[in-house]
Scaffold this motif. Structure first.
Motif, short mmCIF file in Angstrom:
data_model
loop_
_atom_site.label_atom_id
_atom_site.label_comp_id
_atom_site.label_asym_id
_atom_site.label_seq_id
_atom_site.Cartn_x
_atom_site.Cartn_y
_atom_site.Cartn_z
N GLU A 115 -42.43 0.74 -55.66
CA GLU A 115 -42.33 -0.11 -56.84
C GLU A 115 -43.21 -1.35 -56.68
O GLU A 115 -43.75 -1.61 -55.60
CB GLU A 115 -40.87 -0.54 -57.04
CG GLU A 115 -40.12 0.24 -58.09
CD GLU A 115 -40.53 -0.16 -59.51
OE1 GLU A 115 -41.42 -1.02 -59.68
OE2 GLU A 115 -39.96 0.40 -60.45
N ASN A 116 -43.34 -2.11 -57.77
CA ASN A 116 -43.98 -3.42 -57.72
C ASN A 116 -42.89 -4.46 -57.50
O ASN A 116 -41.94 -4.55 -58.28
CB ASN A 116 -44.71 -3.68 -59.04
CG ASN A 116 -45.42 -5.02 -59.05
OD1 ASN A 116 -44.78 -6.05 -59.15
ND2 ASN A 116 -46.73 -4.99 -58.93
N LEU A 117 -43.00 -5.22 -56.41
CA LEU A 117 -41.93 -6.12 -55.99
C LEU A 117 -41.53 -7.09 -57.11
O LEU A 117 -40.35 -7.21 -57.44
CB LEU A 117 -42.37 -6.91 -54.75
CG LEU A 117 -41.35 -7.87 -54.16
CD1 LEU A 117 -40.18 -7.12 -53.55
CD2 LEU A 117 -41.99 -8.77 -53.10
N ALA A 118 -42.50 -7.79 -57.69
CA ALA A 118 -42.18 -8.78 -58.71
C ALA A 118 -41.64 -8.14 -59.97
O ALA A 118 -40.60 -8.57 -60.51
CB ALA A 118 -43.43 -9.62 -59.02
N GLY A 119 -42.30 -7.11 -60.46
CA GLY A 119 -41.86 -6.47 -61.69
C GLY A 119 -40.48 -5.86 -61.58
O GLY A 119 -39.65 -5.97 -62.49
N TYR A 120 -40.20 -5.23 -60.45
CA TYR A 120 -38.89 -4.61 -60.25
C TYR A 120 -37.80 -5.67 -60.19
O TYR A 120 -36.72 -5.50 -60.78
CB TYR A 120 -38.93 -3.79 -58.96
CG TYR A 120 -37.62 -3.12 -58.61
CD1 TYR A 120 -37.23 -1.94 -59.23
CD2 TYR A 120 -36.77 -3.66 -57.64
CE1 TYR A 120 -36.04 -1.31 -58.90
CE2 TYR A 120 -35.58 -3.05 -57.30
CZ TYR A 120 -35.22 -1.88 -57.94
OH TYR A 120 -34.03 -1.28 -57.61
N GLY B 176 -46.01 -6.67 -51.67
CA GLY B 176 -45.35 -5.59 -52.37
C GLY B 176 -45.85 -5.34 -53.77
O GLY B 176 -45.15 -4.76 -54.60
N ALA B 177 -47.10 -5.75 -54.04
CA ALA B 177 -47.68 -5.55 -55.37
C ALA B 177 -48.56 -4.32 -55.39
O ALA B 177 -49.20 -3.99 -54.38
CB ALA B 177 -48.50 -6.78 -55.77
N LEU C 114 -52.01 -3.65 -44.62
CA LEU C 114 -50.91 -4.14 -43.79
C LEU C 114 -49.59 -3.72 -44.40
O LEU C 114 -49.35 -3.91 -45.59
CB LEU C 114 -50.99 -5.67 -43.70
CG LEU C 114 -49.95 -6.39 -42.84
CD1 LEU C 114 -49.98 -5.90 -41.40
CD2 LEU C 114 -50.19 -7.90 -42.88
N TRP C 115 -48.73 -3.09 -43.58
CA TRP C 115 -47.41 -2.67 -44.03
C TRP C 115 -46.35 -3.38 -43.20
O TRP C 115 -46.45 -3.47 -41.98
CB TRP C 115 -47.22 -1.17 -43.87
CG TRP C 115 -48.07 -0.31 -44.76
CD1 TRP C 115 -49.19 -0.66 -45.46
CD2 TRP C 115 -47.86 1.08 -45.02
NE1 TRP C 115 -49.69 0.42 -46.13
CE2 TRP C 115 -48.90 1.50 -45.88
CE3 TRP C 115 -46.91 2.01 -44.60
CZ2 TRP C 115 -49.01 2.82 -46.35
CZ3 TRP C 115 -47.01 3.32 -45.05
CH2 TRP C 115 -48.05 3.71 -45.92
N PHE C 116 -45.31 -3.86 -43.87
CA PHE C 116 -44.14 -4.41 -43.20
C PHE C 116 -42.98 -3.43 -43.41
O PHE C 116 -42.74 -2.97 -44.53
CB PHE C 116 -43.76 -5.76 -43.78
CG PHE C 116 -44.79 -6.83 -43.57
CD1 PHE C 116 -44.92 -7.46 -42.34
CD2 PHE C 116 -45.64 -7.22 -44.60
CE1 PHE C 116 -45.88 -8.45 -42.14
CE2 PHE C 116 -46.59 -8.20 -44.42
CZ PHE C 116 -46.72 -8.82 -43.18
N ALA D 167 -47.80 -3.85 -48.14
CA ALA D 167 -46.67 -3.07 -48.63
C ALA D 167 -45.41 -3.49 -47.87
O ALA D 167 -45.46 -3.86 -46.70
CB ALA D 167 -46.93 -1.58 -48.43
N LEU D 168 -44.27 -3.44 -48.56
CA LEU D 168 -42.97 -3.75 -47.97
C LEU D 168 -42.09 -2.52 -48.06
O LEU D 168 -41.74 -2.09 -49.17
CB LEU D 168 -42.30 -4.91 -48.72
CG LEU D 168 -43.09 -6.20 -48.91
CD1 LEU D 168 -42.26 -7.21 -49.69
CD2 LEU D 168 -43.50 -6.78 -47.56
#
Length: 239
Positions: free
Chosen positions: A54-59, A108-109, A22-24, A115-116
């Motif tokens: 990128e990785n949402l949380a890490g970024y 987003g991970a 699933l992509w947003f 994916a975002l």
């Protein structure tokens, strides 16, 4: 900075994993209240390897914006509804504690379920604000929002279409009906109007994946029932 900025605008697509089912896709990321914030974002992207996704949380930890990824994991206005769609699409729980966990660890991970991505590369607090005109002496296309969008949207749209063709997600959910023309251009064909939980939406296809255009998560009328119905619509789509 300018070299990294130009690479960022051309190559940074968003967050997550091309293998996600699933992509947003949004028009642009929120934030970006001033040039200093943009510098932090571009520098972090550069140092972390100029990754396409990128990785949402890490970024966000790297740029000092980690509030939504630390206990008690408050739901963000856009990400919370998207987490609800993801959970509903796989028939999973939509309890608040579960949504917080999904936002912090799966949206987003790398290796996550959704994916975002963004059509336009630079963050902005709203469409009436343009904080980057001071950069126009080095990047003329940044003198105003209209010039920026005209310059970058076609290439970014082609990039997204190529990524969708590469990743083959089950569904691409484009949010923000104020940009329906852009979502139609991404699909490359007219979208068909449908109703989801009494709200107007649009459906079509892009590179073999279902494309569903829906209102923005912060738009009036976005109930939990609606976002769960969007997830159910994704689950019912042919794989």
């Amino acid at each position: 900075m300018i070299d990294a900025l130009q690479a960022f605008m051309s190559n940074f697509a968003g967050y997550g994993d091309l293998r996600a089912p699933l992509w947003f896709v949004g028009m642009e990321e929120g934030g970006g209240r001033d040039v200093n914030e943009l510098v932090r974002r571009v520098d972090a992207w550069d140092v972390r390897g100029r990754q396409r996704l990128e990785n949402l949380a890490g970024y966000h930890r790297a740029i000092g914006m980690s509030r939504h990824f630390e206990a008690p994991f408050p739901l963000q206005r856009t990400w919370g509804p998207l987490a609800r769609v993801l959970q509903a699409s796989r028939g999973a729980s939509n309890d608040i504690s579960d949504l917080r966990h999904v936002q912090a660890t799966q949206l987003g991970a790398h290796g996550g379920g959704a994916a975002l991505l963004e059509l336009l590369p630079l963050p902005a607090p709203n469409t009436n604000t343009w904080p980057y005109s001071a950069l126009a002496k080095d990047v003329p296309a940044l003198r105003d929002r209209a010039t920026y969008r005209t310059t970058y949207e076609p290439a970014r749209r082609a990039m997204l279409r190529a990524l969708i063709q590469e990743g083959c997600p089950r569904a691409v959910i484009c949010y923000g009906l104020g940009y329906l023309e852009s979502w139609t251009a991404l699909a490359g064909a007219p979208l068909r109007p449908i109703t989801v939980a009494a709200r107007a939406c649009y459906v079509g296809e892009v590179s073999g994946s279902m494309l569903l255009a829906v209102p923005h998560p912060v738009a009036h009328g976005g109930t939990a029932r609606f976002w769960e119905a969007v997830g159910s619509a994704v689950a019912a789509a042919p794989s």
